[in-house]
Scaffold this motif. Structure first.
Motif, mmCIF file in Angstrom:
data_model
loop_
_atom_site.group_PDB
_atom_site.id
_atom_site.type_symbol
_atom_site.label_atom_id
_atom_site.label_comp_id
_atom_site.label_asym_id
_atom_site.label_seq_id
_atom_site.Cartn_x
_atom_site.Cartn_y
_atom_site.Cartn_z
ATOM 1 N N ALA A 78 0.763 -1.101 0.075
ATOM 2 C CA ALA A 78 0.122 0.188 -0.038
ATOM 3 C C ALA A 78 0.948 1.208 -0.009
ATOM 4 O O ALA A 78 0.645 2.359 -0.594
ATOM 5 C CB ALA A 78 -0.949 -0.102 1.101
ATOM 6 N N GLU A 79 1.593 1.220 0.637
ATOM 7 C CA GLU A 79 2.844 2.348 0.707
ATOM 8 C C GLU A 79 3.370 2.777 -0.428
ATOM 9 O O GLU A 79 3.619 3.904 -0.714
ATOM 10 C CB GLU A 79 3.684 2.178 2.155
ATOM 11 N N ILE A 80 3.858 1.912 -1.168
ATOM 12 C CA ILE A 80 4.300 2.089 -2.658
ATOM 13 C C ILE A 80 3.487 2.457 -3.588
ATOM 14 O O ILE A 80 3.613 3.671 -4.389
ATOM 15 C CB ILE A 80 5.212 0.957 -3.108
ATOM 16 N N PHE A 81 2.179 1.743 -3.539
ATOM 17 C CA PHE A 81 0.969 2.022 -4.409
ATOM 18 C C PHE A 81 0.547 3.432 -4.181
ATOM 19 O O PHE A 81 0.607 4.153 -5.113
ATOM 20 C CB PHE A 81 -0.182 1.222 -4.020
ATOM 21 N N GLU A 82 0.533 3.968 -2.927
ATOM 22 C CA GLU A 82 0.071 5.362 -2.652
ATOM 23 C C GLU A 82 1.113 6.255 -3.343
ATOM 24 O O GLU A 82 0.683 7.468 -3.750
ATOM 25 C CB GLU A 82 0.111 5.888 -1.229
ATOM 26 N N GLN A 83 2.378 6.197 -3.511
ATOM 27 C CA GLN A 83 3.484 7.087 -3.923
ATOM 28 C C GLN A 83 3.232 7.404 -5.326
ATOM 29 O O GLN A 83 3.083 8.405 -5.914
ATOM 30 C CB GLN A 83 4.966 6.550 -3.396
ATOM 31 N N THR B 179 -2.236 8.737 -4.183
ATOM 32 C CA THR B 179 -3.751 8.422 -3.977
ATOM 33 C C THR B 179 -3.294 8.190 -2.276
ATOM 34 O O THR B 179 -2.426 8.005 -1.885
ATOM 35 C CB THR B 179 -4.407 7.550 -4.444
ATOM 36 N N LYS B 180 -4.490 7.976 -1.557
ATOM 37 C CA LYS B 180 -4.471 7.423 -0.147
ATOM 38 C C LYS B 180 -5.349 6.162 -0.008
ATOM 39 O O LYS B 180 -6.362 5.790 -0.714
ATOM 40 C CB LYS B 180 -5.315 8.498 0.671
#
Length: 154
Positions: free
Chosen positions: A36-41, A45-46
């Motif tokens: 999730a933390e990589i996807f957000e970057q 998005t959140k």
């Protein structure tokens, strides 16, 4: 030469095929969709929910000036690390119905990999409506950011 995401939309079909090669090992490309933390970057998005497993689900939202401008969610149907994700994708508060997405992750070399996405729409009309939007530009920009962000994970 800048890498480009290729989008193939065959006439009179309710699907699109997306391919992109990345200068990333397969494991890092997959992590960009798994963590999730990589996807957000790379998506800017959140993440609201991130349960990457069979029968899991996900949800995320994008804001601009403290206003939510985009929300999406889906269900994970298949999750095979470094190989495949099968999921649904729904844009909330939009006229587009749920679509089915197959994401295939392939090793090209030790330091490069390929993503193939097969997206199936409810109708040809919905597929064509999406393609009339700046979809190609948006996914190419997102994939450029994905490569940049994931490369920092090395």
């Amino acid at each position: 030469m800048e890498k480009k995401t290729k989008i193939h939309a065959e006439e009179a079909k309710q699907e699109i095929l997306i391919t992109r090669e990345f200068d990333l090992p397969l494991s890092l490309l997959f992590k960009a969709y798994e963590k999730a933390e990589i996807f957000e970057q790379w998506m800017g998005t959140k993440v609201l929910k991130w349960d990457n497993q069979k029968h899991g689900s996900y949800a995320f939202e994008t804001s601009h000036n403290n206003n939510v401008v985009f929300k999406a969610n889906g269900t994970i149907h298949e999750f095979i690390p470094n190989e495949k994700i099968t999921r649904t994708f729904e844009m909330e508060d939009s006229p587009f119905p749920v679509q089915l997405e197959y994401l295939y992750f392939e090793k090209v070399t030790d330091n490069s990999s390929k993503l193939r996405m097969h997206i199936i729409f409810q109708s040809i009309e919905f597929r064509d409506k999406l393609l009339q939007m700046p979809f190609a530009q948006g996914i190419n920009s997102a994939h450029n950011r994905l490569e940049e962000v994931a490369a920092k994970q090395i």
